[in-house]
Design an enzyme around this catalytic site. Structure first.
Site, PDB file in Angstrom:
ATOM      1  N   HIS A  95       3.497  -1.480   8.500  1.00 37.58           N
ATOM      2  CA  HIS A  95       3.493  -0.799   7.202  1.00 37.58           C
ATOM      3  C   HIS A  95       4.344  -1.549   6.171  1.00 37.58           C
ATOM      4  O   HIS A  95       4.033  -1.530   4.979  1.00 37.58           O
ATOM      5  CB  HIS A  95       3.957   0.652   7.323  1.00 37.58           C
ATOM      6  CG  HIS A  95       3.700   1.424   6.075  1.00 37.58           C
ATOM      7  ND1 HIS A  95       2.437   1.883   5.738  1.00 37.58           N
ATOM      8  CD2 HIS A  95       4.510   1.754   5.037  1.00 37.58           C
ATOM      9  CE1 HIS A  95       2.505   2.470   4.550  1.00 37.58           C
ATOM     10  NE2 HIS A  95       3.741   2.413   4.109  1.00 37.58           N
TER      11      HIS A  95
ATOM     12  N   ARG B  98       2.131  -4.013   4.621  1.00 38.77           N
ATOM     13  CA  ARG B  98       1.210  -3.337   3.682  1.00 38.77           C
ATOM     14  C   ARG B  98       1.953  -3.098   2.361  1.00 38.77           C
ATOM     15  O   ARG B  98       1.417  -3.324   1.277  1.00 38.77           O
ATOM     16  CB  ARG B  98       0.740  -2.010   4.297  1.00 38.77           C
ATOM     17  CG  ARG B  98      -0.162  -1.163   3.408  1.00 38.77           C
ATOM     18  CD  ARG B  98      -0.719   0.000   4.228  1.00 38.77           C
ATOM     19  NE  ARG B  98      -1.219   1.117   3.455  1.00 38.77           N
ATOM     20  CZ  ARG B  98      -2.453   1.209   2.955  1.00 38.77           C
ATOM     21  NH1 ARG B  98      -3.315   0.218   3.123  1.00 38.77           N
ATOM     22  NH2 ARG B  98      -2.829   2.276   2.287  1.00 38.77           N
TER      23      ARG B  98
ATOM     24  N   HIS C 122      -6.456   3.983  -1.361  1.00 45.36           N
ATOM     25  CA  HIS C 122      -5.842   5.257  -1.729  1.00 45.36           C
ATOM     26  C   HIS C 122      -6.846   6.096  -2.520  1.00 45.36           C
ATOM     27  O   HIS C 122      -7.397   5.619  -3.504  1.00 45.36           O
ATOM     28  CB  HIS C 122      -4.601   5.040  -2.613  1.00 45.36           C
ATOM     29  CG  HIS C 122      -3.416   4.533  -1.875  1.00 45.36           C
ATOM     30  ND1 HIS C 122      -2.400   3.854  -2.498  1.00 45.36           N
ATOM     31  CD2 HIS C 122      -3.065   4.617  -0.564  1.00 45.36           C
ATOM     32  CE1 HIS C 122      -1.476   3.527  -1.602  1.00 45.36           C
ATOM     33  NE2 HIS C 122      -1.864   3.986  -0.421  1.00 45.36           N
TER      34      HIS C 122
ATOM     35  N   LYS D 266      -9.760   5.849   5.567  1.00 47.20           N
ATOM     36  CA  LYS D 266      -9.613   7.294   5.781  1.00 47.20           C
ATOM     37  C   LYS D 266     -10.844   8.020   5.238  1.00 47.20           C
ATOM     38  O   LYS D 266     -11.372   7.655   4.197  1.00 47.20           O
ATOM     39  CB  LYS D 266      -8.359   7.807   5.059  1.00 47.20           C
ATOM     40  CG  LYS D 266      -7.078   7.479   5.803  1.00 47.20           C
ATOM     41  CD  LYS D 266      -5.906   8.149   5.109  1.00 47.20           C
ATOM     42  CE  LYS D 266      -4.625   7.961   5.888  1.00 47.20           C
ATOM     43  NZ  LYS D 266      -3.475   8.466   5.152  1.00 47.20           N
TER      44      LYS D 266
ATOM     45  N   ARG E 134      -4.219  -0.689   6.483  1.00 46.35           N
ATOM     46  CA  ARG E 134      -3.426   0.150   7.378  1.00 46.35           C
ATOM     47  C   ARG E 134      -3.533  -0.503   8.750  1.00 46.35           C
ATOM     48  O   ARG E 134      -4.561  -1.101   9.074  1.00 46.35           O
ATOM     49  CB  ARG E 134      -3.997   1.563   7.431  1.00 46.35           C
ATOM     50  CG  ARG E 134      -3.946   2.303   6.111  1.00 46.35           C
ATOM     51  CD  ARG E 134      -4.671   3.648   6.195  1.00 46.35           C
ATOM     52  NE  ARG E 134      -4.597   4.346   4.917  1.00 46.35           N
ATOM     53  CZ  ARG E 134      -5.558   4.316   3.996  1.00 46.35           C
ATOM     54  NH1 ARG E 134      -6.662   3.632   4.210  1.00 46.35           N
ATOM     55  NH2 ARG E 134      -5.411   4.971   2.861  1.00 46.35           N
TER      56      ARG E 134
ATOM     57  N   TYR F 109       4.485   2.344  -4.962  1.00 42.08           N
ATOM     58  CA  TYR F 109       4.823   0.918  -4.886  1.00 42.08           C
ATOM     59  C   TYR F 109       5.387   0.381  -6.190  1.00 42.08           C
ATOM     60  O   TYR F 109       5.913  -0.721  -6.221  1.00 42.08           O
ATOM     61  CB  TYR F 109       3.588   0.103  -4.469  1.00 42.08           C
ATOM     62  CG  TYR F 109       3.134   0.467  -3.082  1.00 42.08           C
ATOM     63  CD1 TYR F 109       3.798  -0.027  -1.968  1.00 42.08           C
ATOM     64  CD2 TYR F 109       2.069   1.326  -2.878  1.00 42.08           C
ATOM     65  CE1 TYR F 109       3.405   0.316  -0.691  1.00 42.08           C
ATOM     66  CE2 TYR F 109       1.657   1.679  -1.599  1.00 42.08           C
ATOM     67  CZ  TYR F 109       2.337   1.170  -0.508  1.00 42.08           C
ATOM     68  OH  TYR F 109       1.952   1.517   0.753  1.00 42.08           O
TER      69      TYR F 109
END
Length: 190
Positions: free
Chosen positions: A134, A137, A160, A60, A36, A169
């Site tokens: 992004h 990514r 994720h 995250k 990210r 994706y």
């Protein structure tokens, strides 16, 4: 697609001096790891392994993950590291891989990197509106999946928590598979 990423990398490598080396390292790292943008600009120097084979990313929720580096990404970091001092004020060091003298955070800001990327796109002959951190990514994930990487590995590298986030994706693959069937299936022509 992969051709656009190649154009972008070629344009980045035309840059000179510390800024050029930093841009190559940023773009190579982003495309090689699928980080990210906030993870990329906020990478501590300590995140890069001594042998430059991987980086440790705090994503995250403070979760750490290890992401392998491609040979070009590792080489770009190696070339950039001796020049990063230029981006540090005074003689104190900086804990950041991509330090900034002007940003209050002490590291390159997301917005500044987005601007650098748009300038690079224009130089590469790519529509700047179509390129963002992004998008790189997304290219990382799509290109890995297009070359038969498994979904779980890509999920891990992207950080994720849920595989459903990674499955987004696969629509690129779905399109490729649909066109394969249309083109090569013996009954598809009737």
């Amino acid at each position: 697609g992969e051709a656009e990423v190649d154009l972008l990398m070629r344009a980045a490598r035309k840059g000179r001096g510390p800024r050029g080396a930093r841009l190559v390292a940023l773009v190579e790292l982003l495309y090689a790891t699928g980080l990210r943008v906030s993870e990329l600009v906020g990478l501590p120097l300590a995140a890069v392994s001594r042998d430059r084979s991987l980086i440790v990313v705090r994503g995250k929720g403070g979760k750490e993950r290890m992401v392998p580096l491609s040979v070009p990404a590792a080489a770009s970091i190696e070339a950039y590291l001796p020049l990063r001092r230029v981006f540090i004020s005074g003689d104190q060091g900086s804990p950041w891989l991509f330090p900034s003298r002007t940003a209050r955070t002490g590291h390159l800001m997301r917005a500044r990197f987005a601007v650098l990327l748009k300038e690079l796109a224009a130089a590469a002959g790519i529509n700047p509106a179509a390129l963002s951190p992004h998008v790189l990514r997304h290219a990382f994930a799509s290109h890995l999946l297009a070359h038969d990487a498994d979904l779980r590995s890509v999920q891990q590298m992207l950080g994720h928590a849920d595989i459903s986030s990674t499955q987004i994706y696969t629509h690129v693959l779905d399109q490729r598979l649909k066109s394969l069937v249309r083109e090569f299936h013996p009954l598809a022509r009737h």
